[in-house]
Design a protein around this motif. Sequence first.
Motif, mmCIF file in Angstrom:
data_model
loop_
_atom_site.group_PDB
_atom_site.id
_atom_site.type_symbol
_atom_site.label_atom_id
_atom_site.label_comp_id
_atom_site.label_asym_id
_atom_site.label_seq_id
_atom_site.Cartn_x
_atom_site.Cartn_y
_atom_site.Cartn_z
ATOM 1 N N SER A 276 -30.773 30.282 21.002
ATOM 2 C CA SER A 276 -30.465 28.704 21.092
ATOM 3 C C SER A 276 -30.620 28.153 19.610
ATOM 4 O O SER A 276 -31.806 28.457 18.962
ATOM 5 N N ALA A 277 -29.818 27.320 19.153
ATOM 6 C CA ALA A 277 -30.069 26.689 17.976
ATOM 7 C C ALA A 277 -30.407 25.060 18.108
ATOM 8 O O ALA A 277 -30.039 24.481 18.784
ATOM 9 N N HIS A 278 -31.649 24.898 17.318
ATOM 10 C CA HIS A 278 -32.080 23.508 17.282
ATOM 11 C C HIS A 278 -32.250 22.907 15.995
ATOM 12 O O HIS A 278 -33.187 23.398 15.171
ATOM 13 N N CYS A 279 -31.333 22.137 15.679
ATOM 14 C CA CYS A 279 -31.349 21.555 14.388
ATOM 15 C C CYS A 279 -31.547 20.049 14.020
ATOM 16 O O CYS A 279 -31.188 19.308 14.792
ATOM 17 N N HIS A 280 -32.281 19.828 13.054
ATOM 18 C CA HIS A 280 -32.734 18.469 12.836
ATOM 19 C C HIS A 280 -31.811 17.960 11.687
ATOM 20 O O HIS A 280 -31.358 18.503 10.774
ATOM 21 N N ASN A 281 -31.730 16.466 11.627
ATOM 22 C CA ASN A 281 -30.689 15.892 10.739
ATOM 23 C C ASN A 281 -31.288 15.224 9.031
ATOM 24 O O ASN A 281 -30.592 14.451 8.725
ATOM 25 N N ASP A 282 -32.405 15.873 8.923
ATOM 26 C CA ASP A 282 -33.031 15.270 7.608
ATOM 27 C C ASP A 282 -31.929 15.046 6.582
ATOM 28 O O ASP A 282 -32.081 14.175 5.644
ATOM 29 N N LEU A 283 -31.303 16.017 6.256
ATOM 30 C CA LEU A 283 -30.252 16.194 5.274
ATOM 31 C C LEU A 283 -28.947 15.903 5.459
ATOM 32 O O LEU A 283 -28.096 16.100 4.745
ATOM 33 N N LEU B 76 -34.511 32.344 23.298
ATOM 34 C CA LEU B 76 -35.204 32.336 22.068
ATOM 35 C C LEU B 76 -34.670 31.060 21.177
ATOM 36 O O LEU B 76 -33.574 31.113 20.821
ATOM 37 N N ASN B 77 -35.462 30.086 21.282
ATOM 38 C CA ASN B 77 -34.892 28.683 20.412
ATOM 39 C C ASN B 77 -35.414 28.950 18.815
ATOM 40 O O ASN B 77 -36.719 29.069 18.620
ATOM 41 N N ILE B 78 -34.303 28.709 18.201
ATOM 42 C CA ILE B 78 -34.514 28.820 16.723
ATOM 43 C C ILE B 78 -34.324 27.600 15.889
ATOM 44 O O ILE B 78 -33.259 27.015 16.027
ATOM 45 N N PRO B 79 -35.355 26.826 15.723
ATOM 46 C CA PRO B 79 -35.226 25.446 15.174
ATOM 47 C C PRO B 79 -35.221 25.410 13.692
ATOM 48 O O PRO B 79 -36.008 26.078 12.990
ATOM 49 N N ASP B 80 -34.451 24.537 12.886
ATOM 50 C CA ASP B 80 -34.701 24.051 11.725
ATOM 51 C C ASP B 80 -35.626 22.753 11.954
ATOM 52 O O ASP B 80 -34.934 21.690 11.804
#
Length: 314
Positions: free
Chosen positions: A77-84, A43-47
């Motif tokens: 699974s963790a999927h993080c973006h870098n907007d901040l 299970l991929n959990i994205p921000d």
Amino acid sequence: MVRFARSLGCNDVEFSLEDNGRSDREFLYEILDEVIKAGATTLNIPDTVGITMPNEFGQLIADIKANTPGIENVIISAHCHNDLGLSTANTIAGACAGARQVEVTINGIGERAGNASLEEVVMALKCRGEHVLGGLYTGVNTRHIVMASKMVEEYTGLHVQPHKAIVGANAFTHESGIHQDGMLKHKGTYEIISPKDIGLEWSNETGIVLGKLRYLGYELDDELLGSIFWRFKAVAEQKKRVTDSDKIALVSDEDFKPESIWKLDDMQVTCGTLGLSTATVKLVDADGREHVACLVGTGSVDAAYKAVDLIIKV
């Protein structure tokens, strides 16, 4: 779709959601429950928009573990973006809360401000995982980090900023007099990571050019170095200062030459307002055989690409 994928014989199916940092929690738990029943194994959990703080994303993973039936049978699974600028911190927070897969990219490339950086996450776990992160670790061979970073930079054309953590050109540069004094006495004073751990080598005995190239992550044999050295001298005669980028370009021209499979031997295009655009293309394959194709397209570029596709049978 999960059930369909399993019906095709896929035993490892990842289900990815969207924008979980702003999702309704009860609805999220319900969806995850259903896809687990359907056969999802990851299970991929994205921000997706990079809006969460590390404590929020860690709590999100913890809440999912506590409120989703069957979660013990799947990988989070963790999927993080870098907007901040928090993708690495959020990813590590997610791993500490129970995520056992992290989705990262080399040099942090990705949509908008990018994704969590592989080299940052990996080295953070290598440096601090055992002592403050509950024993977390990866199986990544960190000595390949620099070369992987250089390869991605080369092929994508996305230059790494000089002060980028781990792989930036300044990551192991010490300019302050106090820092230089400390480094001379003991490298561990200001270097929490050994350059060798990520594949950086420095050798004063083999000459300044070779030494600098090794520091930049390139291992060269004598023949290749000889070729690069004469080209380096030619560049140095034309420029007052040869930059690291110049050296990397010289190595890339020699070391990363792709294997020649097809060679464009000739091309002729016809276009205008009175008729269809056509292109005739002649390619030579690796064995020296000539192949010719003539195609019509919606413009000369389209016609040329169609002719190439026909020859190489894409």
